[in-house]
Design a protein around this motif. Structure first.
Motif, PDB file in Angstrom:
ATOM      1  N   MET A  13       0.855  -1.188   0.000  1.00 55.96           N
ATOM      2  CA  MET A  13       0.000   0.000   0.000  1.00 55.96           C
ATOM      3  C   MET A  13       0.885   1.229   0.000  1.00 55.96           C
ATOM      4  O   MET A  13       1.751   1.384   0.862  1.00 55.96           O
ATOM      5  N   VAL A  14       0.676   2.109  -0.977  1.00 56.66           N
ATOM      6  CA  VAL A  14       1.477   3.330  -1.117  1.00 56.66           C
ATOM      7  C   VAL A  14       0.600   4.525  -0.747  1.00 56.66           C
ATOM      8  O   VAL A  14      -0.476   4.730  -1.337  1.00 56.66           O
ATOM      9  N   GLY A  15       1.032   5.308   0.237  1.00 59.10           N
ATOM     10  CA  GLY A  15       0.210   6.433   0.663  1.00 59.10           C
ATOM     11  C   GLY A  15       0.991   7.492   1.406  1.00 59.10           C
ATOM     12  O   GLY A  15       2.142   7.284   1.785  1.00 59.10           O
ATOM     13  N   ASP A  16       0.315   8.611   1.634  1.00 55.83           N
ATOM     14  CA  ASP A  16       0.980   9.771   2.245  1.00 55.83           C
ATOM     15  C   ASP A  16       0.525  10.071   3.655  1.00 55.83           C
ATOM     16  O   ASP A  16       1.071  10.973   4.296  1.00 55.83           O
ATOM     17  N   THR A  17      -0.500   9.353   4.156  1.00 56.07           N
ATOM     18  CA  THR A  17      -1.032   9.702   5.471  1.00 56.07           C
ATOM     19  C   THR A  17      -0.912   8.551   6.460  1.00 56.07           C
ATOM     20  O   THR A  17      -0.763   7.386   6.078  1.00 56.07           O
ATOM     21  N   SER A  18      -1.054   8.903   7.722  1.00 54.74           N
ATOM     22  CA  SER A  18      -1.064   7.881   8.769  1.00 54.74           C
ATOM     23  C   SER A  18      -2.231   6.925   8.577  1.00 54.74           C
ATOM     24  O   SER A  18      -2.123   5.736   8.900  1.00 54.74           O
ATOM     25  N   PHE A  19      -3.342   7.428   8.022  1.00 52.74           N
ATOM     26  CA  PHE A  19      -4.503   6.564   7.796  1.00 52.74           C
ATOM     27  C   PHE A  19      -4.173   5.459   6.794  1.00 52.74           C
ATOM     28  O   PHE A  19      -4.599   4.308   6.953  1.00 52.74           O
ATOM     29  N   SER A  36       6.971  10.963   0.840  1.00 53.21           N
ATOM     30  CA  SER A  36       7.394  12.155   1.571  1.00 53.21           C
ATOM     31  C   SER A  36       6.707  13.433   1.119  1.00 53.21           C
ATOM     32  O   SER A  36       6.818  14.457   1.785  1.00 53.21           O
ATOM     33  N   TRP A  37       5.996  13.396  -0.022  1.00 48.09           N
ATOM     34  CA  TRP A  37       5.511  14.632  -0.633  1.00 48.09           C
ATOM     35  C   TRP A  37       4.042  14.952  -0.319  1.00 48.09           C
ATOM     36  O   TRP A  37       3.485  15.900  -0.850  1.00 48.09           O
ATOM     37  N   GLY A  38       3.401  14.166   0.524  1.00 53.19           N
ATOM     38  CA  GLY A  38       1.971  14.309   0.724  1.00 53.19           C
ATOM     39  C   GLY A  38       1.572  15.218   1.871  1.00 53.19           C
ATOM     40  O   GLY A  38       2.296  16.150   2.234  1.00 53.19           O
ATOM     41  N   TYR A  39       0.423  14.917   2.502  1.00 58.80           N
ATOM     42  CA  TYR A  39      -0.222  15.829   3.431  1.00 58.80           C
ATOM     43  C   TYR A  39       0.086  15.556   4.894  1.00 58.80           C
ATOM     44  O   TYR A  39      -0.221  16.382   5.745  1.00 58.80           O
ATOM     45  N   HIS A  40       0.646  14.402   5.216  1.00 55.85           N
ATOM     46  CA  HIS A  40       1.102  14.128   6.574  1.00 55.85           C
ATOM     47  C   HIS A  40       2.625  14.081   6.562  1.00 55.85           C
ATOM     48  O   HIS A  40       3.222  13.459   5.676  1.00 55.85           O
ATOM     49  N   GLY A  41       3.232  14.690   7.538  1.00 55.12           N
ATOM     50  CA  GLY A  41       4.681  14.677   7.623  1.00 55.12           C
ATOM     51  C   GLY A  41       5.209  13.308   8.013  1.00 55.12           C
ATOM     52  O   GLY A  41       4.466  12.442   8.489  1.00 55.12           O
ATOM     53  N   PRO A  42       6.506  13.090   7.821  1.00 58.60           N
ATOM     54  CA  PRO A  42       7.103  11.787   8.113  1.00 58.60           C
ATOM     55  C   PRO A  42       6.932  11.363   9.567  1.00 58.60           C
ATOM     56  O   PRO A  42       6.907  10.165   9.868  1.00 58.60           O
ATOM     57  N   GLU A  43       6.785  12.335  10.464  1.00 59.23           N
ATOM     58  CA  GLU A  43       6.610  11.996  11.883  1.00 59.23           C
ATOM     59  C   GLU A  43       5.288  11.279  12.142  1.00 59.23           C
ATOM     60  O   GLU A  43       5.135  10.618  13.176  1.00 59.23           O
ATOM     61  N   ALA A  96       4.545   3.011   8.621  1.00 58.46           N
ATOM     62  CA  ALA A  96       5.117   2.635   7.325  1.00 58.46           C
ATOM     63  C   ALA A  96       6.328   1.734   7.526  1.00 58.46           C
ATOM     64  O   ALA A  96       7.162   1.989   8.396  1.00 58.46           O
ATOM     65  N   GLN A  97       6.419   0.702   6.698  1.00 62.55           N
ATOM     66  CA  GLN A  97       7.598  -0.166   6.744  1.00 62.55           C
ATOM     67  C   GLN A  97       8.730   0.351   5.875  1.00 62.55           C
ATOM     68  O   GLN A  97       9.896   0.020   6.088  1.00 62.55           O
TER      69      GLN A  97
END
Length: 227
Positions: free
Chosen positions: A171-177, A193-200, A205-206
């Motif tokens: 699964m590829v995504g930008d959010t914690s959800f 790294s380019w989406g709406y939730h920061g890496p923190e 994510a694995q």
């Protein structure tokens, strides 16, 4: 590759396309139409990926369920109006490298592609049509038919559609959800790294990638370990 079917499932907003302008504008229009103060941009981006019926109580916690329903419909109407005015390519542009990554994965033997998004079916179909992405996705999972992310229902249905085992899916995504949904479904989560939730916020994510050019090589390495 081993001849087993593999599946790459993508989130949409914040992963494949940058739709934050229209998301923010549509949310502002929906709140203003009801005489409410619109939420700030960071709050809006924080709920991207959730189904609207789950997101609105977060953004307007003091309002009742009737108002939440009105806000949901107002948002949908405003979003479709904005996209009709500007066109899909302008309102929700693909991120750099997104189309090339889809093409690369689509050309890999035994690799299938899918979508799991908080968008409605109508919204996703319009976006896919607007970008000419019809050939890519064998399964399209949307908010109309599932509990909101991070519930794993969308991934489970995508696996059934594609006939793929969870060990052979990512699964590829930008959010914690997205990443929490992947973890709940038992599939590998790849954060971008380019989406709406920061890496923190992508702790579940694995793997994480900084650009679409890294995606093809990464999934091949992942699947070599489970061959």
């Amino acid at each position: 590759m081993t001849g087993r079917l593999r599946l790459v499932i993508f989130d949409v907003d914040g992963t494949l396309v940058d739709s934050q302008g229209d998301i923010s504008a549509a949310m502002t229009a929906a709140f203003q139409a009801e005489g409410l103060v619109p939420p700030i941009l960071n709050s809006v981006l924080g709920i991207v990926g959730l189904s609207l019926d789950v997101a609105m109580p977060i953004l307007a916690p003091e309002e009742d369920t009737v108002m939440h329903g009105r806000l949901v419909q107002g948002y949908k109407d405003a979003y479709m109006t904005l996209r009709a005015q500007t066109g899909t390519a302008a309102s929700s542009p693909l991120y750099p490298g997104a189309r090339e990554a889809l093409e690369e994965l689509h050309m890999m033997p035994d690799v299938l592609l899918g979508v799991a998004t908080g968008k409605s079916k109508r919204g996703l179909d319009k976006l896919i049509e607007g970008h000419g992405l019809e050939k890519f996705f064998v399964t399209r999972q949307v908010a109309d038919f599932h509990p909101s992310k991070p519930h794993p229902s969308m991934i489970f249905e995508a696996l059934r559609d594609a006939g793929v085992e969870k060990s052979d899916a990512v699964m590829v995504g930008d959010t914690s959800f997205d990443m929490d949904m992947a973890a709940a479904a038992g599939v590998t989560g790849i954060g971008v790294s380019w989406g709406y939730h920061g890496p923190e916020r992508l702790g579940a994510a694995q793997y994480n990638i900084e650009g679409f050019d890294a995606l093809g090589p990464l999934v091949q390495r992942i699947w070599e370990t489970v061959s």
